[in-house]
Write a protein that holds these residues in place. Sequence first.
Motif, PDB file in Angstrom:
ATOM      1  N   PRO A  14       0.809  -1.222   0.000  1.00 53.80           N
ATOM      2  CA  PRO A  14       0.000   0.000   0.000  1.00 53.80           C
ATOM      3  C   PRO A  14       0.845   1.276   0.000  1.00 53.80           C
ATOM      4  O   PRO A  14       0.432   2.285  -0.593  1.00 53.80           O
ATOM      5  N   LEU A  15       2.018   1.251   0.650  1.00 55.22           N
ATOM      6  CA  LEU A  15       2.903   2.418   0.598  1.00 55.22           C
ATOM      7  C   LEU A  15       3.329   2.687  -0.847  1.00 55.22           C
ATOM      8  O   LEU A  15       3.330   3.839  -1.311  1.00 55.22           O
ATOM      9  N   HIS A  16       3.688   1.640  -1.560  1.00 62.04           N
ATOM     10  CA  HIS A  16       4.065   1.770  -2.962  1.00 62.04           C
ATOM     11  C   HIS A  16       2.918   2.373  -3.770  1.00 62.04           C
ATOM     12  O   HIS A  16       3.129   3.275  -4.603  1.00 62.04           O
ATOM     13  N   ASP A  17       1.700   1.903  -3.547  1.00 65.94           N
ATOM     14  CA  ASP A  17       0.560   2.331  -4.352  1.00 65.94           C
ATOM     15  C   ASP A  17       0.110   3.750  -4.025  1.00 65.94           C
ATOM     16  O   ASP A  17      -0.214   4.533  -4.927  1.00 65.94           O
ATOM     17  N   THR A  18       0.057   4.093  -2.740  1.00 62.64           N
ATOM     18  CA  THR A  18      -0.445   5.426  -2.374  1.00 62.64           C
ATOM     19  C   THR A  18       0.545   6.519  -2.765  1.00 62.64           C
ATOM     20  O   THR A  18       0.134   7.592  -3.228  1.00 62.64           O
ATOM     21  N   THR A  19       1.828   6.268  -2.626  1.00 62.07           N
ATOM     22  CA  THR A  19       2.787   7.259  -3.104  1.00 62.07           C
ATOM     23  C   THR A  19       2.758   7.335  -4.627  1.00 62.07           C
ATOM     24  O   THR A  19       3.107   8.372  -5.210  1.00 62.07           O
ATOM     25  N   GLY A  20       2.292   6.267  -5.270  1.00 63.42           N
ATOM     26  CA  GLY A  20       2.124   6.298  -6.718  1.00 63.42           C
ATOM     27  C   GLY A  20       1.062   7.292  -7.153  1.00 63.42           C
ATOM     28  O   GLY A  20       1.160   7.878  -8.234  1.00 63.42           O
ATOM     29  N   VAL A  21       0.036   7.494  -6.331  1.00 61.49           N
ATOM     30  CA  VAL A  21      -0.972   8.515  -6.642  1.00 61.49           C
ATOM     31  C   VAL A  21      -0.320   9.890  -6.670  1.00 61.49           C
ATOM     32  O   VAL A  21      -0.576  10.706  -7.568  1.00 61.49           O
ATOM     33  N   LEU A  22       0.549  10.140  -5.697  1.00 56.44           N
ATOM     34  CA  LEU A  22       1.281  11.415  -5.677  1.00 56.44           C
ATOM     35  C   LEU A  22       2.173  11.534  -6.909  1.00 56.44           C
ATOM     36  O   LEU A  22       2.286  12.602  -7.519  1.00 56.44           O
ATOM     37  N   GLY A  23       2.801  10.419  -7.284  1.00 54.75           N
ATOM     38  CA  GLY A  23       3.668  10.434  -8.450  1.00 54.75           C
ATOM     39  C   GLY A  23       2.901  10.677  -9.736  1.00 54.75           C
ATOM     40  O   GLY A  23       3.373  11.409 -10.625  1.00 54.75           O
ATOM     41  N   GLY A  24       1.731  10.061  -9.870  1.00 52.20           N
ATOM     42  CA  GLY A  24       0.921  10.274 -11.064  1.00 52.20           C
ATOM     43  C   GLY A  24       0.537  11.730 -11.227  1.00 52.20           C
ATOM     44  O   GLY A  24       0.589  12.295 -12.331  1.00 52.20           O
ATOM     45  N   CYS A  25       0.158  12.370 -10.115  1.00 52.43           N
ATOM     46  CA  CYS A  25      -0.160  13.808 -10.158  1.00 52.43           C
ATOM     47  C   CYS A  25       1.092  14.619 -10.493  1.00 52.43           C
ATOM     48  O   CYS A  25       1.033  15.590 -11.260  1.00 52.43           O
ATOM     49  N   GLY A  26       2.227  14.211  -9.923  1.00 47.49           N
ATOM     50  CA  GLY A  26       3.472  14.909 -10.190  1.00 47.49           C
ATOM     51  C   GLY A  26       3.895  14.803 -11.643  1.00 47.49           C
ATOM     52  O   GLY A  26       4.360  15.785 -12.243  1.00 47.49           O
ATOM     53  N   TYR A  27       3.737  13.622 -12.227  1.00 52.14           N
ATOM     54  CA  TYR A  27       4.082  13.448 -13.639  1.00 52.14           C
ATOM     55  C   TYR A  27       3.235  14.364 -14.520  1.00 52.14           C
ATOM     56  O   TYR A  27       3.740  15.006 -15.453  1.00 52.14           O
ATOM     57  N   ALA A  28       1.924  14.382 -14.262  1.00 52.97           N
ATOM     58  CA  ALA A  28       1.038  15.232 -15.071  1.00 52.97           C
ATOM     59  C   ALA A  28       1.428  16.695 -14.945  1.00 52.97           C
ATOM     60  O   ALA A  28       1.453  17.435 -15.938  1.00 52.97           O
ATOM     61  N   ALA A  29       1.743  17.124 -13.727  1.00 52.40           N
ATOM     62  CA  ALA A  29       2.148  18.515 -13.510  1.00 52.40           C
ATOM     63  C   ALA A  29       3.441  18.828 -14.253  1.00 52.40           C
ATOM     64  O   ALA A  29       3.565  19.870 -14.916  1.00 52.40           O
ATOM     65  N   LEU A  30       4.432  17.926 -14.155  1.00 55.19           N
ATOM     66  CA  LEU A  30       5.716  18.156 -14.810  1.00 55.19           C
ATOM     67  C   LEU A  30       5.556  18.233 -16.323  1.00 55.19           C
ATOM     68  O   LEU A  30       6.137  19.121 -16.980  1.00 55.19           O
ATOM     69  N   LEU A  31       4.775  17.337 -16.893  1.00 55.69           N
ATOM     70  CA  LEU A  31       4.602  17.326 -18.343  1.00 55.69           C
ATOM     71  C   LEU A  31       3.874  18.569 -18.839  1.00 55.69           C
ATOM     72  O   LEU A  31       4.150  19.062 -19.942  1.00 55.69           O
ATOM     73  N   CYS A  32       2.962  19.097 -18.033  1.00 60.13           N
ATOM     74  CA  CYS A  32       2.287  20.331 -18.436  1.00 60.13           C
ATOM     75  C   CYS A  32       3.228  21.531 -18.342  1.00 60.13           C
ATOM     76  O   CYS A  32       3.140  22.462 -19.153  1.00 60.13           O
ATOM     77  N   LEU A  33       4.145  21.520 -17.381  1.00 54.70           N
ATOM     78  CA  LEU A  33       5.160  22.578 -17.319  1.00 54.70           C
ATOM     79  C   LEU A  33       6.105  22.474 -18.511  1.00 54.70           C
ATOM     80  O   LEU A  33       6.519  23.493 -19.087  1.00 54.70           O
ATOM     81  N   VAL A  34       6.466  21.246 -18.883  1.00 54.70           N
ATOM     82  CA  VAL A  34       7.296  21.051 -20.065  1.00 54.70           C
ATOM     83  C   VAL A  34       6.560  21.552 -21.312  1.00 54.70           C
ATOM     84  O   VAL A  34       7.139  22.224 -22.176  1.00 54.70           O
ATOM     85  N   ALA A  35       5.270  21.247 -21.393  1.00 55.46           N
ATOM     86  CA  ALA A  35       4.472  21.687 -22.540  1.00 55.46           C
ATOM     87  C   ALA A  35       4.419  23.204 -22.626  1.00 55.46           C
ATOM     88  O   ALA A  35       4.404  23.771 -23.724  1.00 55.46           O
ATOM     89  N   LEU A  36       4.394  23.869 -21.482  1.00 57.71           N
ATOM     90  CA  LEU A  36       4.361  25.335 -21.473  1.00 57.71           C
ATOM     91  C   LEU A  36       5.594  25.906 -22.160  1.00 57.71           C
ATOM     92  O   LEU A  36       5.511  26.894 -22.898  1.00 57.71           O
ATOM     93  N   ARG A  37       6.728  25.274 -21.941  1.00 58.59           N
ATOM     94  CA  ARG A  37       7.961  25.749 -22.564  1.00 58.59           C
ATOM     95  C   ARG A  37       8.031  25.348 -24.037  1.00 58.59           C
ATOM     96  O   ARG A  37       8.539  26.097 -24.880  1.00 58.59           O
ATOM     97  N   LEU A  38       7.505  24.185 -24.361  1.00 59.12           N
ATOM     98  CA  LEU A  38       7.585  23.702 -25.733  1.00 59.12           C
ATOM     99  C   LEU A  38       6.582  24.386 -26.650  1.00 59.12           C
ATOM    100  O   LEU A  38       6.829  24.526 -27.857  1.00 59.12           O
ATOM    101  N   ASP A  39       5.451  24.807 -26.080  1.00 64.38           N
ATOM    102  CA  ASP A  39       4.358  25.323 -26.895  1.00 64.38           C
ATOM    103  C   ASP A  39       4.763  26.562 -27.674  1.00 64.38           C
ATOM    104  O   ASP A  39       4.246  26.830 -28.759  1.00 64.38           O
ATOM    105  N   ALA A  40       5.658  27.367 -27.104  1.00 64.55           N
ATOM    106  CA  ALA A  40       6.079  28.595 -27.767  1.00 64.55           C
ATOM    107  C   ALA A  40       7.408  28.429 -28.491  1.00 64.55           C
ATOM    108  O   ALA A  40       7.974  29.394 -28.999  1.00 64.55           O
ATOM    109  N   GLY A  41       7.900  27.194 -28.544  1.00 65.54           N
ATOM    110  CA  GLY A  41       9.208  26.955 -29.135  1.00 65.54           C
ATOM    111  C   GLY A  41       9.140  26.731 -30.629  1.00 65.54           C
ATOM    112  O   GLY A  41       8.094  26.876 -31.272  1.00 65.54           O
ATOM    113  N   PRO A  42      10.267  26.332 -31.227  1.00 65.63           N
ATOM    114  CA  PRO A  42      10.337  26.083 -32.671  1.00 65.63           C
ATOM    115  C   PRO A  42       9.662  24.769 -33.048  1.00 65.63           C
ATOM    116  O   PRO A  42       8.946  24.172 -32.251  1.00 65.63           O
TER     117      PRO A  42
END
Length: 402
Positions: free
Chosen positions: A274-302
């Motif tokens: 359960p420790l593995h799984d519940t921290t995975g929920v935090l990780g899933g949210c973190g991944y989505a947040a990170l990828l959207c921040l990456v998209a913010l930088r890429l969206d205005a790029g070449p």
Amino acid sequence: MTAQKTPTPQTQGPVPVVSRALGPDLARGVMLLCIALANSHYFLRAPSVLGGYPQGTDGLDAAVTWFIATFVDGRAFPMFGLLFGYGVARIAARQERLGPRAVRRLLWRRSAGLVVVGFLHAVLLYVGDILAAYGVLLFFGAWLVRWPDRRLLITAGVFFALGALPGDGSLSISADPPHVTMLPPDLLTMLTARPAISAYVALLGPLGFAAPFALGLWAGRRRILEQPDRHRTLLRVTAAVGIPAAVLGAQPVALVLAGAVGVPDRPTLELLGPLHDTTGVLGGCGYAALLCLVALRLDAGPSRPLVDAIAATGQRSMTCYLAQSVVWTVAFTPFLLDLSGTLTVASTALLATTTWLATVALAETMRRTGHRGPFEVLLRRVTYRRTAPAPSEAGAPVRPGG
């Protein structure tokens, strides 16, 4: 005089491709790689199995086991749940003028479509299907779209806490070999044994997805993933907290699975799973947040051909997810190629990555030719009762995240 009738509000269809934000689509595209890696290793047969991994491996196989258990297992599906809830919130917001009952009926049609496609997918291709489970979740979640923020966040917190309770239900600590329904010896067994287990997964699965789904509804109301420039601080904190928490929380199980430490007793495993799984929920949210921040930088790029291709995969996530299962069926089914006793953890991860790359190429081809995924078209027709794309979609130039 003849009284004029008040026109009935019309259902607003899906967002045109040119109006879609890059962040959520990019996250869905990357998520499909994680799902491929998370699903494929559960087909492997070995004398001793733990968490879906053969035990007693070393070298490259052990390293790949540690990597997937740390960064993928139990992290991909919470991200899926978050993005699913986010999408439901955006659908409900676009249809708000129809009224609560009409919105619920629309979401229930979408739920029914997911359940039917998911059930057929589970029986004919991959018994570990999650589409039907999300369809069941949406059936009940259609009521949650109008809940106040406080109630949504409390619901997410309750289900998160329930997932942290000690128990043996975590797949990360399961010592069971692949079930007969995953590797059916013949066609008759596949068609007769899978329906019952598929229904079981569909009915119980929503309990594990409820927390990220509720968080996704909350985030979707604020368009957090679509407008990362307005929510930089929240996204940065979510990524900075969620991803390290997921990595650290995975280590007790990941090190055991990789053979770096001995297997503890069962009560200890029932704490670590359960420790593995519940921290995975935090990780899933973190991944989505990170990828959207990456998209913010890429969206205005070449020019960004690879990014556009991955985003196109995210736009066709249902079609690409089902395409993965065709590969699993051909590769692992005993009466087909039967590679479950031949491939190793590393070679299975390579197969999963290659499969994902093939779906990226497929999605990019559809993007360039202006075609949506066939299963996305089907689900939209069921949801919106439309037989053709809106004019703004039919002739629009296709650019993911535009």
